[in-house]
Write a protein that holds these residues in place. Structure first.
Motif, short mmCIF file in Angstrom:
data_model
loop_
_atom_site.label_atom_id
_atom_site.label_comp_id
_atom_site.label_asym_id
_atom_site.label_seq_id
_atom_site.Cartn_x
_atom_site.Cartn_y
_atom_site.Cartn_z
N ASP A 15 29.85 5.51 71.52
CA ASP A 15 31.28 4.95 71.29
C ASP A 15 31.30 3.62 71.42
O ASP A 15 31.80 2.72 70.67
N PHE A 16 30.90 3.21 72.64
CA PHE A 16 31.04 1.54 72.94
C PHE A 16 29.86 0.74 72.18
O PHE A 16 30.58 -0.12 71.68
N ALA A 17 28.75 1.15 71.70
CA ALA A 17 27.84 0.64 70.63
C ALA A 17 28.73 0.43 69.59
O ALA A 17 28.86 -0.50 68.57
N GLU A 18 29.11 1.53 68.87
CA GLU A 18 29.98 1.76 67.63
C GLU A 18 31.10 0.63 67.59
O GLU A 18 31.67 0.00 66.67
N GLY A 19 31.71 0.89 68.71
CA GLY A 19 33.36 0.05 68.98
C GLY A 19 32.75 -1.54 69.08
O GLY A 19 33.51 -2.35 68.29
N ALA A 20 31.71 -1.81 69.79
CA ALA A 20 31.28 -3.17 69.53
C ALA A 20 30.63 -3.80 68.29
O ALA A 20 31.17 -4.80 67.92
N ALA A 21 30.11 -2.75 67.55
CA ALA A 21 29.75 -3.34 66.26
C ALA A 21 30.79 -3.26 65.07
O ALA A 21 30.76 -4.45 64.51
N ILE A 22 32.08 -2.47 65.50
CA ILE A 22 33.13 -2.70 64.49
C ILE A 22 33.84 -3.89 64.78
O ILE A 22 33.96 -4.98 63.98
N ALA A 23 33.79 -4.36 66.32
CA ALA A 23 34.38 -5.47 66.69
C ALA A 23 33.66 -6.79 66.21
O ALA A 23 34.48 -7.64 65.56
N ALA A 24 32.58 -6.88 66.17
CA ALA A 24 31.96 -7.97 65.86
C ALA A 24 31.84 -8.15 64.43
O ALA A 24 31.85 -9.12 63.91
N PRO A 65 19.76 -5.79 65.10
CA PRO A 65 19.22 -4.37 65.51
C PRO A 65 19.97 -3.59 66.18
O PRO A 65 19.47 -2.29 65.90
N VAL A 66 21.08 -3.83 66.76
CA VAL A 66 22.01 -2.95 67.25
C VAL A 66 22.53 -2.00 66.17
O VAL A 66 22.58 -0.73 66.37
N SER A 67 22.88 -2.61 65.05
CA SER A 67 23.54 -1.96 63.90
C SER A 67 22.57 -1.21 63.34
O SER A 67 22.91 -0.03 63.01
N LEU A 68 21.48 -1.67 63.02
CA LEU A 68 20.35 -0.87 62.58
C LEU A 68 19.98 0.23 63.35
O LEU A 68 19.93 1.30 62.83
N GLY A 69 20.03 0.20 64.50
CA GLY A 69 19.69 1.31 65.32
C GLY A 69 20.76 2.47 65.37
O GLY A 69 20.54 3.67 65.05
N ILE A 70 21.96 1.91 65.39
CA ILE A 70 23.20 2.97 65.00
C ILE A 70 23.18 3.67 63.73
O ILE A 70 23.32 4.82 63.53
N ALA A 81 24.72 7.96 53.24
CA ALA A 81 25.60 6.95 52.59
C ALA A 81 25.96 5.95 53.62
O ALA A 81 26.26 4.77 53.33
N ILE A 82 26.21 6.40 54.77
CA ILE A 82 26.43 5.38 55.69
C ILE A 82 25.31 4.42 55.97
O ILE A 82 25.64 3.17 56.15
N LEU A 83 24.23 4.91 56.19
CA LEU A 83 23.00 3.89 56.14
C LEU A 83 22.86 3.11 54.93
O LEU A 83 22.67 1.85 55.43
N ILE A 84 23.20 3.53 53.75
CA ILE A 84 23.13 2.56 52.76
C ILE A 84 23.96 1.53 52.78
O ILE A 84 23.77 0.44 52.54
N ILE A 85 25.23 1.91 53.03
CA ILE A 85 26.44 0.84 53.03
C ILE A 85 26.13 -0.15 54.26
O ILE A 85 26.43 -1.23 54.22
N CYS A 116 31.10 -4.50 54.67
CA CYS A 116 30.22 -3.33 54.32
C CYS A 116 29.84 -2.71 55.55
O CYS A 116 29.93 -1.53 56.07
N LEU A 117 29.39 -3.59 56.72
CA LEU A 117 28.81 -3.15 58.24
C LEU A 117 29.88 -2.79 58.84
O LEU A 117 29.90 -1.55 59.33
N ALA A 118 31.23 -3.29 58.64
CA ALA A 118 32.39 -2.75 59.44
C ALA A 118 32.81 -1.27 58.76
O ALA A 118 32.92 -0.28 59.73
N SER A 119 32.72 -1.21 57.48
CA SER A 119 32.99 -0.03 57.00
C SER A 119 32.03 1.07 57.41
O SER A 119 32.45 2.59 57.73
N ALA A 120 30.67 1.01 57.35
CA ALA A 120 29.67 1.79 57.82
C ALA A 120 29.84 2.18 59.15
O ALA A 120 29.73 3.37 59.55
N HIS A 121 30.09 1.21 60.16
CA HIS A 121 30.18 1.68 61.48
C HIS A 121 31.47 2.56 61.76
O HIS A 121 31.63 3.50 62.47
N LEU A 122 32.74 2.11 61.04
CA LEU A 122 33.90 3.01 61.14
C LEU A 122 33.53 4.42 60.68
O LEU A 122 34.10 5.25 61.26
N ALA A 123 32.89 4.59 59.54
CA ALA A 123 32.74 5.87 58.89
C ALA A 123 31.99 6.58 59.80
O ALA A 123 32.05 7.85 59.78
#
Length: 136
Positions: A15-24, A65-70, A81-85, A116-123
């Protein structure tokens, strides 16, 4: 049969990593869209807001790399689909860094990549936290 209370519950670190990725991603979008408008409105600010030329490169090198790992973990849970977006978003951010484009084109490419990246992390976050459908 006993229910496992952990099913459907995401770990706090995810949750923390995903939230940080969305915020970034959202901060990147705000930076891409509003900083040029602010500088056009108040050109004197451009002298006090000198950012290192390679700042965008460092941001992508740290956040990528953080986003890619998630996103890879999302694909392992059959959320392809989330990976592709997300990969499209990362690709656009990288393209904005290295393609010989105008500043306006770079803003558009970076903004689309951030969206795209924020949408993927949110999804992905929403997929890890299923909510029952509620009628009003």
């Amino acid at each position: 049969m006993r229910k496992n209370p952990r099913i459907g519950v995401a770990p706090r670190t995810a949750d923390f990593a995903e939230g940080a990725a969305i915020a970034a991603s959202v901060l990147c979008l705000v930076h891409c869209l509003f900083l040029p408008l602010l500088l056009a409105w108040a050109p004197a600010l451009s002298q006090s807001l000198e950012l290192p030329f390679d700042l965008h490169l460092w941001i992508v090198l740290l956040a990528g790399p953080v986003s890619l790992g998630i996103l890879i973990r999302a694909a392992q849970r059959r959320r392809h689909a989330i990976l592709i977006i997300g990969l499209c978003g990362l690709g656009l951010l990288i393209a904005a860094l290295f393609l010989p484009v105008t500043e306006g084109q770079e803003i558009v490419i970076s903004s689309l990549g951030s969206l795209c990246l924020a949408s993927a992390h949110l999804a992905n976050w929403l997929a890890r936290h299923p909510r029952p459908f509620v009628h009003a």
